[in-house]
Motif scaffolding. Structure first.
Motif, PDB file in Angstrom:
ATOM      1  N   ASN A  76      90.108  34.108  73.911  1.00  8.83           N
ATOM      2  CA  ASN A  76      89.191  33.696  72.844  1.00  8.83           C
ATOM      3  C   ASN A  76      89.059  34.755  71.761  1.00  8.83           C
ATOM      4  OD1 ASN A  76      88.706  31.168  73.956  1.00  8.83           O
ATOM      5  ND2 ASN A  76      87.013  31.911  75.189  1.00  8.83           N
ATOM      6  N   VAL A  77      88.977  36.015  72.145  1.00 10.28           N
ATOM      7  CA  VAL A  77      88.881  37.090  71.153  1.00 10.28           C
ATOM      8  C   VAL A  77      90.187  37.185  70.361  1.00 10.28           C
ATOM      9  CG1 VAL A  77      88.713  39.601  70.877  1.00 10.28           C
ATOM     10  CG2 VAL A  77      87.041  38.370  72.287  1.00 10.28           C
ATOM     11  N   LYS A  78      91.308  37.007  71.025  1.00 12.00           N
ATOM     12  CA  LYS A  78      92.590  37.044  70.312  1.00 12.00           C
ATOM     13  C   LYS A  78      92.632  35.970  69.228  1.00 12.00           C
ATOM     14  CE  LYS A  78      97.561  36.935  70.872  1.00 12.00           C
ATOM     15  NZ  LYS A  78      98.674  36.541  71.719  1.00 12.00           N
ATOM     16  N   ASP A  79      92.188  34.758  69.555  1.00  9.89           N
ATOM     17  CA  ASP A  79      92.142  33.686  68.557  1.00  9.89           C
ATOM     18  C   ASP A  79      91.242  34.055  67.379  1.00  9.89           C
ATOM     19  OD1 ASP A  79      93.855  32.132  70.095  1.00  9.89           O
ATOM     20  OD2 ASP A  79      92.240  30.885  70.929  1.00  9.89           O
ATOM     21  N   ILE A  80      90.081  34.611  67.676  1.00  2.00           N
ATOM     22  CA  ILE A  80      89.138  35.019  66.624  1.00  2.00           C
ATOM     23  C   ILE A  80      89.752  36.095  65.747  1.00  2.00           C
ATOM     24  CG2 ILE A  80      86.954  36.250  66.213  1.00  2.00           C
ATOM     25  CD1 ILE A  80      85.899  34.785  68.784  1.00  2.00           C
ATOM     26  N   VAL A  81      90.360  37.094  66.365  1.00  2.00           N
ATOM     27  CA  VAL A  81      90.909  38.228  65.610  1.00  2.00           C
ATOM     28  C   VAL A  81      92.149  37.818  64.816  1.00  2.00           C
ATOM     29  CG1 VAL A  81      91.882  40.548  65.827  1.00  2.00           C
ATOM     30  CG2 VAL A  81      89.858  39.922  67.145  1.00  2.00           C
ATOM     31  N   GLU A  82      92.937  36.908  65.348  1.00  2.00           N
ATOM     32  CA  GLU A  82      94.078  36.404  64.573  1.00  2.00           C
ATOM     33  C   GLU A  82      93.597  35.678  63.324  1.00  2.00           C
ATOM     34  OE1 GLU A  82      96.301  34.158  67.480  1.00  2.00           O
ATOM     35  OE2 GLU A  82      97.517  35.911  68.021  1.00  2.00           O
ATOM     36  N   ASP A  83      92.543  34.879  63.452  1.00  2.00           N
ATOM     37  CA  ASP A  83      91.966  34.221  62.277  1.00  2.00           C
ATOM     38  C   ASP A  83      91.422  35.247  61.288  1.00  2.00           C
ATOM     39  OD1 ASP A  83      92.578  31.768  63.398  1.00  2.00           O
ATOM     40  OD2 ASP A  83      90.523  31.347  64.069  1.00  2.00           O
ATOM     41  N   LEU A  84      90.769  36.271  61.798  1.00  2.00           N
ATOM     42  CA  LEU A  84      90.254  37.357  60.964  1.00  2.00           C
ATOM     43  C   LEU A  84      91.391  38.039  60.205  1.00  2.00           C
ATOM     44  CD1 LEU A  84      87.849  39.490  60.356  1.00  2.00           C
ATOM     45  CD2 LEU A  84      88.890  40.776  62.214  1.00  2.00           C
ATOM     46  N   ALA A  85      92.445  38.374  60.913  1.00  2.00           N
ATOM     47  CA  ALA A  85      93.585  39.067  60.302  1.00  2.00           C
ATOM     48  C   ALA A  85      94.240  38.210  59.226  1.00  2.00           C
ATOM     49  CB  ALA A  85      94.600  39.446  61.373  1.00  2.00           C
ATOM     50  N   GLU A  86      94.332  36.931  59.485  1.00  2.00           N
ATOM     51  CA  GLU A  86      94.931  36.029  58.500  1.00  2.00           C
ATOM     52  C   GLU A  86      94.039  35.913  57.262  1.00  2.00           C
ATOM     53  OE1 GLU A  86      95.926  31.335  58.233  1.00  2.00           O
ATOM     54  OE2 GLU A  86      96.580  32.367  60.060  1.00  2.00           O
ATOM     55  N   GLU A  87      92.750  35.737  57.485  1.00  2.52           N
ATOM     56  CA  GLU A  87      91.830  35.567  56.358  1.00  2.52           C
ATOM     57  C   GLU A  87      91.737  36.808  55.478  1.00  2.52           C
ATOM     58  OE1 GLU A  87      87.166  34.478  55.553  1.00  2.52           O
ATOM     59  OE2 GLU A  87      88.242  33.436  57.139  1.00  2.52           O
ATOM     60  N   PHE A  88      91.758  37.996  56.087  1.00  2.00           N
ATOM     61  CA  PHE A  88      91.569  39.238  55.330  1.00  2.00           C
ATOM     62  C   PHE A  88      92.859  40.036  55.165  1.00  2.00           C
ATOM     63  CE2 PHE A  88      87.371  38.280  57.127  1.00  2.00           C
ATOM     64  CZ  PHE A  88      86.606  38.287  55.982  1.00  2.00           C
ATOM     65  N   ASP A  89      93.996  39.487  55.625  1.00  2.00           N
ATOM     66  CA  ASP A  89      95.305  40.137  55.506  1.00  2.00           C
ATOM     67  C   ASP A  89      95.285  41.533  56.140  1.00  2.00           C
ATOM     68  OD1 ASP A  89      97.981  39.956  54.800  1.00  2.00           O
ATOM     69  OD2 ASP A  89      97.656  41.022  52.917  1.00  2.00           O
ATOM     70  N   LEU A  90      95.034  41.558  57.443  1.00  2.00           N
ATOM     71  CA  LEU A  90      94.857  42.818  58.171  1.00  2.00           C
ATOM     72  C   LEU A  90      95.847  42.959  59.320  1.00  2.00           C
ATOM     73  CD1 LEU A  90      90.981  42.632  58.633  1.00  2.00           C
ATOM     74  CD2 LEU A  90      92.200  43.999  56.928  1.00  2.00           C
ATOM     75  N   ASN A  91      96.104  44.209  59.698  1.00  2.00           N
ATOM     76  CA  ASN A  91      96.729  44.536  60.975  1.00  2.00           C
ATOM     77  C   ASN A  91      95.593  44.691  61.973  1.00  2.00           C
ATOM     78  OD1 ASN A  91      99.432  44.838  60.090  1.00  2.00           O
ATOM     79  ND2 ASN A  91      98.973  46.908  59.373  1.00  2.00           N
ATOM     80  N   PHE A  92      95.865  44.429  63.238  1.00  2.00           N
ATOM     81  CA  PHE A  92      94.826  44.617  64.237  1.00  2.00           C
ATOM     82  C   PHE A  92      95.423  44.915  65.599  1.00  2.00           C
ATOM     83  CE2 PHE A  92      95.955  40.218  64.967  1.00  2.00           C
ATOM     84  CZ  PHE A  92      95.861  40.085  66.347  1.00  2.00           C
ATOM     85  N   ASP A  93      94.603  45.485  66.436  1.00  2.00           N
ATOM     86  CA  ASP A  93      94.875  45.631  67.851  1.00  2.00           C
ATOM     87  C   ASP A  93      93.523  45.768  68.521  1.00  2.00           C
ATOM     88  OD1 ASP A  93      96.231  45.787  70.241  1.00  2.00           O
ATOM     89  OD2 ASP A  93      97.312  47.634  69.752  1.00  2.00           O
ATOM     90  N   PHE A  94      93.439  45.383  69.777  1.00  2.00           N
ATOM     91  CA  PHE A  94      92.173  45.521  70.481  1.00  2.00           C
ATOM     92  C   PHE A  94      92.422  45.811  71.948  1.00  2.00           C
ATOM     93  CE2 PHE A  94      93.015  40.928  70.631  1.00  2.00           C
ATOM     94  CZ  PHE A  94      92.809  40.630  71.974  1.00  2.00           C
ATOM     95  N   VAL A  95      91.398  46.347  72.582  1.00  2.00           N
ATOM     96  CA  VAL A  95      91.412  46.581  74.022  1.00  2.00           C
ATOM     97  C   VAL A  95      90.113  46.026  74.589  1.00  2.00           C
ATOM     98  CG1 VAL A  95      92.878  48.634  73.940  1.00  2.00           C
ATOM     99  CG2 VAL A  95      90.403  48.890  73.851  1.00  2.00           C
ATOM    100  N   THR A  96      90.170  45.713  75.851  1.00  2.00           N
ATOM    101  CA  THR A  96      88.971  45.281  76.554  1.00  2.00           C
ATOM    102  C   THR A  96      88.753  46.197  77.751  1.00  2.00           C
ATOM    103  OG1 THR A  96      87.830  43.420  77.573  1.00  2.00           O
ATOM    104  CG2 THR A  96      90.179  43.612  78.019  1.00  2.00           C
ATOM    105  N   TYR A  97      87.544  46.238  78.193  1.00  2.00           N
ATOM    106  CA  TYR A  97      87.199  47.041  79.358  1.00  2.00           C
ATOM    107  C   TYR A  97      87.075  46.133  80.571  1.00  2.00           C
ATOM    108  CZ  TYR A  97      86.368  50.659  75.949  1.00  2.00           C
ATOM    109  OH  TYR A  97      86.532  51.567  74.949  1.00  2.00           O
ATOM    110  N   GLU A  98      87.378  46.674  81.736  1.00  2.00           N
ATOM    111  CA  GLU A  98      87.270  45.898  82.962  1.00  2.00           C
ATOM    112  C   GLU A  98      85.832  45.482  83.204  1.00  2.00           C
ATOM    113  OE1 GLU A  98      89.068  47.539  86.440  1.00  2.00           O
ATOM    114  OE2 GLU A  98      90.766  48.308  85.298  1.00  2.00           O
ATOM    115  N   LEU A  99      85.691  44.327  83.816  1.00  2.00           N
ATOM    116  CA  LEU A  99      84.362  43.836  84.146  1.00  2.00           C
ATOM    117  C   LEU A  99      83.895  44.446  85.456  1.00  2.00           C
ATOM    118  CD1 LEU A  99      84.700  40.023  83.372  1.00  2.00           C
ATOM    119  CD2 LEU A  99      83.552  41.755  82.020  1.00  2.00           C
TER     120      LEU A  99
END
Length: 131
Positions: A76-99
């Motif tokens: 879900n976060v990947k989908d959100i961030v891909e939309d963000l990157a497309e809308e604002f023309d950005l590079n991105f990467d993210f990490v998550t922490y273990e639950l």
């Protein structure tokens, strides 16, 4: 890069506890959590129960329930961030922490974004910030 608009975008997508972390010019870092809804938690429980083979409670959590939740959050976060990157023309990467099995209602992320012409190494960014 307008970090205020990025923050607002993330907020509108339902992400919680969003914080911008000061870093270098032309690179923005955000920390936030993805909060699971009841249906996602129930789906993870069902998956764990269906696949669990009575090998102990730790196995149920560590091999089935928590990884399922992390997969949901990452997708879900990947989908959100891909939309963000497309809308604002950005590079991105993210990490998550273990639950943690005692606190699995939210999954924490660190997102690094930059303009398309700026490259970064997320591991270096995280090391620099000691995250």
């Amino acid at each position: 890069m307008n970090t205020k608009r990025i923050y607002e975008f993330l907020e509108k997508q339902g992400l919680d506890e969003i914080d911008e972390i000061e870093y270098k010019e032309k690179i923005a870092v955000f920390n936030f959590v993805y909060t699971f809804d009841e249906a996602e938690i129930e789906a993870a429980k069902a998956y764990a129960n269906d696949n669990y083979e009575d090998k102990g409670e730790d196995v149920w959590y560590d091999e089935y329930f928590l990884p399922y939740l992390v997969d949901i959050a990452v997708d879900n976060v990947k989908d959100i961030v891909e939309d963000l990157a497309e809308e604002f023309d950005l590079n991105f990467d993210f990490v998550t922490y273990e639950l943690d099995r005692n606190f699995f209602e939210q999954c924490e992320f660190v997102l690094v974004v930059s303009d398309k012409d700026v490259q970064f190494d997320i591991d270096k960014v995280l090391d620099d910030l000691e995250l």
